[in-house]
Design a protein around this motif. Structure first.
Motif, short mmCIF file in Angstrom:
data_model
loop_
_atom_site.label_atom_id
_atom_site.label_comp_id
_atom_site.label_asym_id
_atom_site.label_seq_id
_atom_site.Cartn_x
_atom_site.Cartn_y
_atom_site.Cartn_z
N GLU A 101 -4.84 7.20 9.91
CA GLU A 101 -4.65 5.41 9.50
C GLU A 101 -5.30 5.02 8.87
O GLU A 101 -5.15 3.68 8.31
N ILE A 102 -6.87 4.80 9.06
CA ILE A 102 -7.38 3.90 8.68
C ILE A 102 -7.97 4.25 7.37
O ILE A 102 -8.27 2.97 6.56
N THR A 103 -7.86 5.63 6.75
CA THR A 103 -7.71 5.65 5.72
C THR A 103 -6.53 5.48 4.22
O THR A 103 -6.80 4.58 3.39
N HIS A 110 -7.23 -1.43 -1.71
CA HIS A 110 -7.78 -1.25 -3.39
C HIS A 110 -6.03 -1.19 -4.19
O HIS A 110 -6.04 -2.16 -5.25
N ASP A 111 -5.07 -0.21 -3.67
CA ASP A 111 -4.17 -0.70 -4.54
C ASP A 111 -3.46 -2.05 -4.67
O ASP A 111 -3.24 -2.42 -5.62
N GLU A 166 -10.42 12.32 -2.39
CA GLU A 166 -10.21 12.66 -4.66
C GLU A 166 -8.65 12.17 -4.78
O GLU A 166 -9.03 12.24 -5.64
N ARG A 167 -8.38 12.83 -3.72
CA ARG A 167 -6.59 12.91 -4.56
C ARG A 167 -6.11 11.44 -4.21
O ARG A 167 -5.65 10.60 -5.51
N LEU A 168 -6.70 10.85 -4.09
CA LEU A 168 -5.91 9.63 -3.87
C LEU A 168 -6.58 8.51 -5.05
O LEU A 168 -6.33 8.09 -5.15
N CYS A 169 -8.17 8.80 -5.73
CA CYS A 169 -8.88 8.24 -6.77
C CYS A 169 -7.86 9.28 -8.17
O CYS A 169 -8.01 8.26 -8.63
N THR A 197 0.54 9.46 -2.20
CA THR A 197 0.80 9.37 -1.45
C THR A 197 1.34 10.55 -0.73
O THR A 197 0.75 10.75 0.88
N GLY A 198 1.55 11.49 -1.10
CA GLY A 198 1.86 13.34 -0.62
C GLY A 198 0.75 13.16 0.07
O GLY A 198 0.86 14.32 1.16
N SER A 199 -0.37 13.47 -0.98
CA SER A 199 -2.14 14.07 -0.73
C SER A 199 -2.41 13.33 0.74
O SER A 199 -2.44 13.91 2.36
N LEU A 200 -1.95 12.25 1.98
CA LEU A 200 -2.32 11.64 2.51
C LEU A 200 -1.89 11.30 3.41
O LEU A 200 -1.63 12.06 5.17
N ILE A 201 0.47 11.88 3.48
CA ILE A 201 0.36 12.32 4.84
C ILE A 201 0.50 13.62 5.07
O ILE A 201 1.15 14.02 6.17
N ALA A 202 0.15 14.96 3.92
CA ALA A 202 -0.13 15.98 4.02
C ALA A 202 -0.86 16.30 5.37
O ALA A 202 -0.91 17.23 6.39
N VAL A 203 -2.38 15.83 5.17
CA VAL A 203 -3.27 15.78 5.25
C VAL A 203 -3.17 15.44 6.75
O VAL A 203 -3.89 16.07 7.77
#
Length: 359
Positions: A101-103, A110-111, A166-169, A197-203
């Motif tokens: 959640e903090i991530t 940043h967005d 890395e994927r977010l960036c 979006t998908g990467s953080l929900i997935a992790v």
């Protein structure tokens, strides 16, 4: 004198967030899982308010700004939910839920700078209040705090966090530079959504499995679920952006993304049609002239409002909605290896809730 600590609100329960009525989620086992997730969310919420406190006065205000503005805590909810496939709310699971959640909150700071957004969660964005530099540095502080939490969970957690960061960036970078020569714009856009979006929900879902000691065979299904439901979530946002419902959902005016110059999926589909369809070409010209990139002047004109309404009624918007439903169906299909029971049932309902946001 010590600073007063604001009362910590209790997040919406699992059953209320997902609309899990007694009829749908009625068995004793179901209620036990729901109660465990709700208890975990309350603990995570309290911990977030502690983790995001800083000795520096300015940082203490800016880092908790979006946390205190609200949010559904979707990512920690998924961490806690998939953890019920294993040992449940272990200390490691609770810490992972805080980190994701903090991530997520850090990425929002940043967005908003990258997109030059003025509103987030119904309040002025941090960059609008304090300027771009403070907003970017606040996001960096939160990424650092999330990394401290993750580092205490060991090498596996660090690797998962690093891969996701890395994927977010990369997602933000690719969104910024746009598709390259010869690259299909729609495929490029969907890859951006998967990364941003998908990467953080997935992790988030994966960490629930990993740190509850659940069967490792469940990792791939929940990761695929998270990736696909993340794309569905953003495609639904593309539709909501065109509707007056957008104000209630996000605190933003209809067409906010278009005014910021973001080519959402309805616009990309309209561009595809414009080559052979005169009416699509005419609407695209209106959007590019009256709406897209108009956020800087801040003026909402009758022409821009009419163009957004025309796009809302065009069949490319219905096509976007259908694509969101397809991604959500594929997300649910990925859950087949999970055991039948309350966790799978809640994940399916979660997917339904995502696509129901547009209705």
């Amino acid at each position: 004198m010590p600073r007063s600590v604001p009362a910590v609100r209790r997040p919406a329960s699992l059953t209320s967030q997902l609309g899990l009525t007694e009829r749908i989620f009625a068995s004793g086992e179901d209620r036990k899982v729901a109660s465990a997730v709700d208890d975990g969310l309350a603990l995570v919420e309290e911990a977030l308010h502690q983790q995001m406190r800083f000795a520096d006065n300015l940082a203490d205000v800016t880092t908790r700004y979006l946390l205190e503005a609200g949010g559904k805590r979707v990512r920690p909810l998924l961490t806690l939910l998939t953890a019920q496939l294993g040992r449940g709310n272990t200390p490691e699971v609770l810490q992972a839920a805080q980190a994701v959640e903090i991530t997520h909150l850090a990425s929002l700071y940043h967005d908003d700078v990258m997109d030059d957004s003025q509103m987030r969660r119904g309040v002025p964005t941090a960059q609008f209040v304090w300027g771009n530099s403070v907003a970017v540095l606040t996001g960096d502080l939160l990424f650092a705090r999330a990394s401290k939490l993750v580092s205490a969970l060991g090498e596996r957690a660090i690797q998962l966090q690093a891969d996701t960061f890395e994927r977010l960036c990369l997602g933000q970078l690719h969104e910024t530079i746009g598709p390259q020569d010869g690259e299909d714009p729609v495929e490029h856009y969907l890859r951006v959504l998967e990364d941003k979006t998908g990467s953080l929900i997935a992790v988030a879902a994966q960490m629930g499995v990993v740190f509850s000691g659940a069967d490792s065979a469940y990792e791939e299904p929940v990761v695929t679920f998270g990736e696909k439901i993340g794309v569905a979530f953003q495609l639904i946002d593309d539709v909501i952006d065109l509707s007056s419902q957008g104000v209630a959902e996000t605190g933003k005016q209809p067409g906010n993304d278009l005014r910021a110059g973001v080519a959402t999926l309805p616009v990309l589909r309209l561009r595809e049609r414009a080559a052979t369809d005169a009416s699509a070409a005419e609407l695209l010209e209106r959007l590019e002239r009256d709406v897209m990139g108009s956020a800087e002047d801040g003026e909402i004109t009758p022409e821009s409002t009419a163009a957004i309404a025309a796009l809302r009624e065009h069949e490319v918007t219905q096509q976007t909605l259908e694509e969101a439903h397809r991604w959500a169906r594929e997300a649910v299909e990925a859950l087949a290896p999970l055991p039948d029971g309350p966790v799978k049932k809640a994940l399916v309902r979660f997917a339904d809730t995502i696509v129901e946001r547009s209705s």
